[in-house]
Enzyme design. Structure first.
Site, short mmCIF file in Angstrom:
data_model
loop_
_atom_site.label_atom_id
_atom_site.label_comp_id
_atom_site.label_asym_id
_atom_site.label_seq_id
_atom_site.Cartn_x
_atom_site.Cartn_y
_atom_site.Cartn_z
CG HIS A 170 -0.21 0.36 2.59
ND1 HIS A 170 0.33 -0.47 3.05
CD2 HIS A 170 -0.25 1.52 3.05
CE1 HIS A 170 0.98 0.13 4.28
NE2 HIS A 170 0.69 1.35 4.28
C1 UD1 Z 1 -2.17 5.91 5.42
C2 UD1 Z 1 -0.89 6.31 6.14
C3 UD1 Z 1 0.14 5.33 6.26
C4 UD1 Z 1 -0.46 4.06 6.89
C5 UD1 Z 1 -1.69 3.64 6.19
C6 UD1 Z 1 -2.28 2.38 6.74
C7 UD1 Z 1 -0.40 8.88 5.76
C8 UD1 Z 1 0.50 9.66 4.95
N1 UD1 Z 1 -0.45 7.48 5.46
O1 UD1 Z 1 -1.91 5.56 4.10
O2 UD1 Z 1 1.23 5.52 7.04
O3 UD1 Z 1 0.55 2.95 6.48
O4 UD1 Z 1 -2.46 4.70 6.30
O5 UD1 Z 1 -3.50 1.84 5.81
O6 UD1 Z 1 -1.08 9.09 6.76
N2 UD1 Z 1 -9.03 5.37 0.36
C9 UD1 Z 1 -10.09 4.74 0.40
N3 UD1 Z 1 -10.88 4.61 1.64
C10 UD1 Z 1 -10.61 4.61 2.85
C11 UD1 Z 1 -9.13 5.21 3.09
C12 UD1 Z 1 -8.37 5.55 1.96
O7 UD1 Z 1 -10.70 4.49 -0.63
O8 UD1 Z 1 -11.02 4.14 3.78
C13 UD1 Z 1 -8.09 5.62 -0.49
C14 UD1 Z 1 -8.22 6.87 -1.18
O9 UD1 Z 1 -8.25 6.74 -2.52
C15 UD1 Z 1 -7.15 7.63 -0.45
C16 UD1 Z 1 -5.94 6.42 -0.34
O10 UD1 Z 1 -6.62 5.39 -0.12
O11 UD1 Z 1 -6.72 8.75 -1.40
C17 UD1 Z 1 -4.79 6.63 0.37
O12 UD1 Z 1 -5.38 6.97 1.70
P1 UD1 Z 1 -4.61 7.82 2.82
O13 UD1 Z 1 -5.16 7.76 3.97
O14 UD1 Z 1 -4.32 9.12 2.12
O15 UD1 Z 1 -3.15 6.90 2.74
P2 UD1 Z 1 -3.22 5.40 2.95
O16 UD1 Z 1 -2.23 4.99 1.80
O17 UD1 Z 1 -4.24 4.90 3.67
#
Ligand code: UD1
Length: 384
Positions: free
Chosen positions: A218
């Site tokens: 991820h």
């Molecule tokens: C975040 C953390 C990372 C952690 C990870 C655990 C930061 C910078 N990164 O990364 O350190 O290891 O969480 O999972 O804080 N999305 C969904 N549904 C959700 C959440 C996210 O579809 O419920 C998708 C969206 O497209 C979003 C992308 O995932 O833009 C990334 O989500 P984000 O929370 O920005 O970062 P993670 O990759 O989850």
């Protein structure tokens, strides 16, 4: 009574928060009162709401519902919401976990409002400032008054950054630094029997013990460049064919969303058109623990999964060039392979035949959460 505002937001933080929440409920409820603020960084049912029921964690008292956006916008929206709640609630301390944008936002708010920040999982460093998490960790540690490190390496890192670590007369200019072990080790011990009795993921997917590889991917550094992700997926296919085994892959929403984009079409086709993969939606905590405990090998870029692999004595290939959890590599339970296809294939071949029946006890004894509560009570009851 010490009033704590715990700020969580991403899936691993919800799981981490279970350990202290349990300790407060069972042992310290006459000394600590905990309110929970969820930033809403993770919002899909299976990334968030589900865990509160499964792990019986106190439901959030506040939810900011910030959702996904650019780092700046997301962090700013969180800060605005956390500040509002903090001013209203006037907690004695703000407690944060790990290294996500939710962690950073709460640490900045706490330090600007002169409210002691408690950082659980302090001192970890990858020494790679291109990782958003590295910036979040460093900044959070330097905004904190109480720092709880899961490892001795974490304390050493903090000393190198100028933390005195004498733990005398603790205040924001002389933060307390403690090596307490890992709350996730507490959780792995506590929930592993529950997982056996409450998960059917192994049976439902017709998996056999020690006969599949569990993978998770991820990190933005592995997924946001399609070429890197294709290298990784090609490596998975090659390993699966070489070992004649299935790759079990619970897909993070970040990757699921990317696979719908035109630049990722080739990767989606590869996944759909080979019989190497068993693709799953994000799993519950009990399901992932069961998948970890029964896998022959684990390949991951997740900090949490690589550590759970260690707790369950599973050999691990880490899809990163470095790790904050250096102990896993030092003890040879894990190997660092980055996103290079050949390195991953060679690393998997090397780790495939490894077997471990114990691990050096570097993450404490499964009592980190209780120790953290005791130190919070001792420190915050005395004038800071
Ligand atoms: C975040 C953390 C990372 C952690 C990870 C655990 C930061 C910078 N990164 O990364 O350190 O290891 O969480 O999972 O804080 N999305 C969904 N549904 C959700 C959440 C996210 O579809 O419920 C998708 C969206 O497209 C979003 C992308 O995932 O833009 C990334 O989500 P984000 O929370 O920005 O970062 P993670 O990759 O989850």
């Amino acid at each position: 009574m010490i009033n704590i505002l715990t700020v969580i937001g991403a899936r691993p933080q919800i799981i981490k928060s279970a350990a202290i929440n349990r300790a407060v409920k069972n042992k310290f409820n006459d000394q600590i009162s905990e309110k929970i603020l969820h930033t809403g960084q993770h919002y899909d049912e299976e990334m968030s709401a589900f865990f509160f029921d499964e792990l019986q964690i106190q439901k959030p008292d506040f939810n900011l519902k910030v959702g996904s956006s650019s780092h700046g916008k997301q962090t700013a929206q969180m800060m605005e919401g956390i500040e509002k709640v903090t001013l209203e609630l006037k907690p004695d301390a703000i407690l944060v976990y790990g290294d996500t944008n939710s962690t950073l936002a709460a640490a900045l708010v706490g330090s600007k409002l002169h409210i002691p920040v408690i950082h659980v999982e302090a001192g970890l460093r990858s020494f790679d400032k291109s990782m958003p998490e590295e910036i979040n960790r460093i900044t959070t540690d330097h905004c904190s008054t109480l720092l709880f490190s899961p490892t001795k390496t974490g304390v050493d890192n903090l000393k190198k950054e100028g933390f005195v670590c004498d733990n005398i007369k603790i205040n924001s200019n002389n933060p307390g630094v403690y090596h307490v072990g890992d709350v996730m080790y507490d959780n792995s011990i506590y929930y592993s029997t529950y997982a056996q009795n409450n998960s059917e993921i192994i049976q439902n997917n017709f998996l056999e013990e020690n006969d599949y590889i569990l993978v998770t991917v991820h990190r933005d550094s592995n997924t946001d460049d399609p070429q890197k992700l294709i290298n990784i997926v090609n490596a998975f296919v090659e390993v699966s064919e070489q070992k004649n085994t299935k790759i079990v892959w619970p897909i993070h929403p970040r990757v699921k969303n990317l696979l719908n984009k035109p630049e990722y079409e080739k990767i989606a086709d590869l996944i759909n058109n080979t019989d190497s993969f068993i693709i799953l939606p994000p799993t519950s905590f009990f399901d992932i623990i069961q998948l970890e405990q029964n896998a022959r090998l684990i390949i991951t870029d997740s900090g949490g999964v690589q550590k759970e692999a260690y707790f369950f004595n599973k050999p691990t290939v880490i899809l990163r060039p470095h790790t904050e959890w250096v102990e896993l590599v030092e003890s040879k339970h894990a190997i660092l392979c980055g996103s290079d296809k050949q390195k991953i294939v060679a690393g998997a071949a090397k780790m495939w035949s490894k077997r471990f029946d114990s691990f050096p006890e570097v993450f404490g004894k499964g009592k980190a959460a209780e120790e953290i509560c005791e130190i919070i009570i001792k420190t915050l009851s005395a004038p800071c």
